[in-house]
Design a protein around this motif. Structure first.
Motif, PDB file in Angstrom:
ATOM      1  N   LEU A  30     -38.471 -15.137 -30.033  1.00 41.39           N
ATOM      2  CA  LEU A  30     -38.454 -16.586 -30.251  1.00 41.39           C
ATOM      3  C   LEU A  30     -37.178 -17.108 -30.913  1.00 41.39           C
ATOM      4  N   PRO A  31     -36.716 -16.536 -32.021  1.00 42.50           N
ATOM      5  CA  PRO A  31     -35.502 -17.071 -32.660  1.00 42.50           C
ATOM      6  C   PRO A  31     -34.286 -17.048 -31.747  1.00 42.50           C
ATOM      7  N   TYR A  32     -34.192 -16.016 -30.908  1.00 43.42           N
ATOM      8  CA  TYR A  32     -33.074 -15.960 -29.963  1.00 43.42           C
ATOM      9  C   TYR A  32     -33.151 -17.106 -28.966  1.00 43.42           C
ATOM     10  N   ALA A  33     -34.327 -17.306 -28.412  1.00 46.45           N
ATOM     11  CA  ALA A  33     -34.493 -18.345 -27.402  1.00 46.45           C
ATOM     12  C   ALA A  33     -34.182 -19.727 -27.978  1.00 46.45           C
ATOM     13  N   ILE A  34     -34.687 -19.984 -29.174  1.00 45.11           N
ATOM     14  CA  ILE A  34     -34.476 -21.291 -29.795  1.00 45.11           C
ATOM     15  C   ILE A  34     -33.014 -21.498 -30.152  1.00 45.11           C
ATOM     16  N   SER A  35     -32.366 -20.470 -30.702  1.00 47.49           N
ATOM     17  CA  SER A  35     -30.946 -20.591 -31.042  1.00 47.49           C
ATOM     18  C   SER A  35     -30.092 -20.800 -29.795  1.00 47.49           C
ATOM     19  N   ASN A  36     -30.435 -20.113 -28.710  1.00 48.84           N
ATOM     20  CA  ASN A  36     -29.700 -20.295 -27.461  1.00 48.84           C
ATOM     21  C   ASN A  36     -29.787 -21.735 -26.968  1.00 48.84           C
ATOM     22  N   ARG A  37     -30.972 -22.304 -27.050  1.00 50.46           N
ATOM     23  CA  ARG A  37     -31.147 -23.690 -26.598  1.00 50.46           C
ATOM     24  C   ARG A  37     -30.463 -24.665 -27.548  1.00 50.46           C
ATOM     25  N   ARG A  38     -30.442 -24.362 -28.818  1.00 49.81           N
ATOM     26  CA  ARG A  38     -29.726 -25.233 -29.770  1.00 49.81           C
ATOM     27  C   ARG A  38     -28.234 -25.249 -29.454  1.00 49.81           C
ATOM     28  N   ARG A  39     -27.690 -24.079 -29.108  1.00 43.14           N
ATOM     29  CA  ARG A  39     -26.278 -24.024 -28.768  1.00 43.14           C
ATOM     30  C   ARG A  39     -25.965 -24.851 -27.523  1.00 43.14           C
ATOM     31  N   LYS A  40     -26.964 -25.019 -26.683  1.00 44.80           N
ATOM     32  CA  LYS A  40     -26.770 -25.825 -25.477  1.00 44.80           C
ATOM     33  C   LYS A  40     -26.943 -27.322 -25.747  1.00 44.80           C
ATOM     34  N   GLY A  41     -27.304 -27.651 -26.997  1.00 45.99           N
ATOM     35  CA  GLY A  41     -27.378 -29.055 -27.378  1.00 45.99           C
ATOM     36  C   GLY A  41     -28.764 -29.629 -27.550  1.00 45.99           C
ATOM     37  N   ASP A  42     -29.806 -28.814 -27.445  1.00 46.11           N
ATOM     38  CA  ASP A  42     -31.172 -29.330 -27.592  1.00 46.11           C
ATOM     39  C   ASP A  42     -31.440 -29.765 -29.023  1.00 46.11           C
ATOM     40  N   SER A  43     -32.086 -30.904 -29.172  1.00 43.30           N
ATOM     41  CA  SER A  43     -32.519 -31.378 -30.486  1.00 43.30           C
ATOM     42  C   SER A  43     -33.845 -30.720 -30.854  1.00 43.30           C
ATOM     43  N   ASP A  44     -34.273 -30.902 -32.098  1.00 44.02           N
ATOM     44  CA  ASP A  44     -35.554 -30.335 -32.518  1.00 44.02           C
ATOM     45  C   ASP A  44     -36.691 -30.884 -31.661  1.00 44.02           C
ATOM     46  N   TRP A  45     -36.660 -32.175 -31.358  1.00 44.40           N
ATOM     47  CA  TRP A  45     -37.727 -32.770 -30.554  1.00 44.40           C
ATOM     48  C   TRP A  45     -37.742 -32.180 -29.150  1.00 44.40           C
ATOM     49  N   GLN A  46     -36.579 -31.952 -28.575  1.00 42.46           N
ATOM     50  CA  GLN A  46     -36.517 -31.337 -27.255  1.00 42.46           C
ATOM     51  C   GLN A  46     -37.059 -29.911 -27.287  1.00 42.46           C
ATOM     52  N   LEU A  47     -36.763 -29.209 -28.369  1.00 40.21           N
ATOM     53  CA  LEU A  47     -37.278 -27.854 -28.515  1.00 40.21           C
ATOM     54  C   LEU A  47     -38.794 -27.844 -28.658  1.00 40.21           C
ATOM     55  N   VAL A  48     -39.328 -28.785 -29.434  1.00 39.23           N
ATOM     56  CA  VAL A  48     -40.781 -28.889 -29.580  1.00 39.23           C
ATOM     57  C   VAL A  48     -41.423 -29.202 -28.237  1.00 39.23           C
ATOM     58  N   GLN A  49     -40.825 -30.100 -27.474  1.00 39.62           N
ATOM     59  CA  GLN A  49     -41.347 -30.404 -26.142  1.00 39.62           C
ATOM     60  C   GLN A  49     -41.346 -29.165 -25.268  1.00 39.62           C
ATOM     61  N   HIS A  50     -40.278 -28.406 -25.363  1.00 38.83           N
ATOM     62  CA  HIS A  50     -40.157 -27.178 -24.586  1.00 38.83           C
ATOM     63  C   HIS A  50     -41.283 -26.205 -24.941  1.00 38.83           C
ATOM     64  N   VAL A  51     -41.536 -26.052 -26.229  1.00 35.09           N
ATOM     65  CA  VAL A  51     -42.619 -25.181 -26.692  1.00 35.09           C
ATOM     66  C   VAL A  51     -43.965 -25.695 -26.179  1.00 35.09           C
ATOM     67  N   LEU A  52     -44.184 -26.997 -26.252  1.00 34.03           N
ATOM     68  CA  LEU A  52     -45.446 -27.582 -25.795  1.00 34.03           C
ATOM     69  C   LEU A  52     -45.669 -27.331 -24.307  1.00 34.03           C
ATOM     70  N   LEU A  53     -44.631 -27.529 -23.504  1.00 31.71           N
ATOM     71  CA  LEU A  53     -44.770 -27.356 -22.057  1.00 31.71           C
ATOM     72  C   LEU A  53     -45.011 -25.896 -21.696  1.00 31.71           C
TER      73      LEU A  53
END
Length: 416
Positions: A86-109
């Motif tokens: 999980l931490p790797y996946a989230i950090s990778n998406r953050r580096r691509k510019g995802d905000s916390d809300w986008q990450l939460v949406q991603h987790v929800l979906l």
């Protein structure tokens, strides 16, 4: 993301400036390998229903038994690896510019997708062909084919209208299946319902809680440590009966409210943060010592809690949570030294597809069993009995892995 149930590979990444942890620069092969081993063992264990006279220690322990078999260790390892990645996946998406809300949406979906798949697969366990009006062997292939149509990562060369048409076909098929479905026997015919969520559904709920905590922690180690401790304590509180089963929070799925399953996933997240820190510092010796100490503490907690609630998968007991977490850490540590430090990752190439396309690999047996039913394939008793039968199930798991590899090369990749 190529679905690996871990959600995204531990890829090359840069050090973050947030919090106290950072992602190491090198690819961590051992995470993919442990995930692959877990999937192969899961298919191997699930195929044991086709065998006769196999050792009891390989099977799931019966409900009420204080003890576990090899099969009872696989699912918790799966949950732990979800957290480890999980931490790797989230950090990778953050580096691509995802905000916390986008990450939460991603987790929800992603969680919703897993829960949907889990519910459809678990309804197949009580499927009534006569009441439904469709032969039993069709249920699983139609469900799995729909999953593939909906969540396949189609090449950019495929026309958009065709992609959406295929996804719409998959969705429509699932809707029709849920409407016509009837399960149970005699006077207990039931309609389509969650039942016990299924393996994928349980993973989905545990991933939901762990994913949101990991996103909102923003790499703060103490938040992750606190989250893990909370669910471990919740596991004990729930088993002690302190939380009434009919309380106002009973709407929360047991995979979260029970504490144990999410505790396994959060244990993986916590281990990942510890691992990242020492790898970034290039201190493999200290990493080994710390993880060995952590495993020892977990084994000690398992011993302490076992007299109160027993050691059981079906009871989701705290002792099972602690012991299986320790087993997974020790396995991961050993493979890290073999594959990443020792450079022997190629030793595991035969099972690589199970670690890089885990969901697809998980679905392959459903198609295989349908083919077995349609063509009335029956192996002679000598091939399904005792040791020879176990070899047969292992070869079946490796065959599913090989088929997954062929499908990957053909361009089939599931993405959530």
């Amino acid at each position: 993301m190529n679905f690996r149930i871990n959600f995204d590979p531990p890829a090359r990444s840069s050090v973050t400036s947030e919090g106290t942890s950072a992602i190491p620069l090198q690819r961590i092969l051992s995470i993919d390998i442990v995930r692959a081993l877990t999937m192969v063992l899961m298919i191997f264990g699930n195929d044991q229903w086709t065998l006769k006279d196999i050792p009891g220690w390989l099977k799931h322990a019966e409900r009420g038994v204080d003890g576990i078999g090899l099969a009872d260790v696989v699912f918790p390892a799966f949950l732990f690896i979800v957290g480890l990645s999980l931490p790797y996946a989230i950090s990778n998406r953050r580096r691509k510019g995802d905000s916390d809300w986008q990450l939460v949406q991603h987790v929800l979906l992603r969680s919703l997708a897993l829960i949907i798949m889990g519910v459809f697969l678990v309804n197949g366990e009580t499927y009534n062909a006569e009441a439904t009006g469709m032969v039993r062997w069709l249920w699983y292939p139609l469900c799995c084919l729909s999953f593939i149509l909906i969540w396949n990562s189609y090449p950019s060369s495929v026309k958009k209208y065709l992609v959406w048409s295929l996804r719409a076909l998959g969705i429509a098929t699932l809707i029709v299946l849920s409407i016509i479905y009837r399960g149970g026997q005699g006077d207990s015919i039931r309609h389509f319902s969650p039942q016990w969520w299924g393996i994928l559904g349980l993973i989905g709920w545990a991933y939901l809680a762990s994913g949101i905590i990991t996103v909102l922690s923003r790499n703060h180690f103490l938040v992750i440590l606190g989250g893990w401790a909370f669910f471990c304590i919740l596991s004990m509180v729930y088993k002690a009966g302190i939380i009434p089963r009919d309380s106002f929070i009973s709407f929360i799925p047991n995979a979260i409210l029970g504490g144990t399953l999410t505790g396994l996933t959060m244990g993986g997240v916590l281990t990942s943060f510890i691992f990242q820190h020492y790898v970034r510092m290039k201190q493999n010796g200290r990493l080994t010592i710390v993880l060995l100490i952590f495993s020892g503490i977990l084994i000690g907690l398992s011993v302490i809690t076992r007299p109160y609630w027993g050691l059981a998968k079906l009871g989701s007991t705290p002792a099972w949570l602690f012991l299986c977490s320790a087993f997974t850490i020790l396995t991961f540590l050993a493979i890290y030294w073999i594959a990443d430090i020792g450079g022997k990752g190629k030793w595991f190439d035969i099972i690589k597809p199970a670690g890089t396309a885990t969901l697809l690999c998980y679905l392959i047996p459903y198609f295989a069993y349908a083919v077995r039913t349609v063509f009335h394939i029956r192996l002679p008793d000598v091939l399904i009995t005792d040791g020879i039968g176990l070899v047969k199930s292992l070869l079946f798991a490796l065959l599913c892995t090989a088929i997954t590899g062929l499908l990957i090369r053909a361009g089939l990749r599931l993405k959530l």
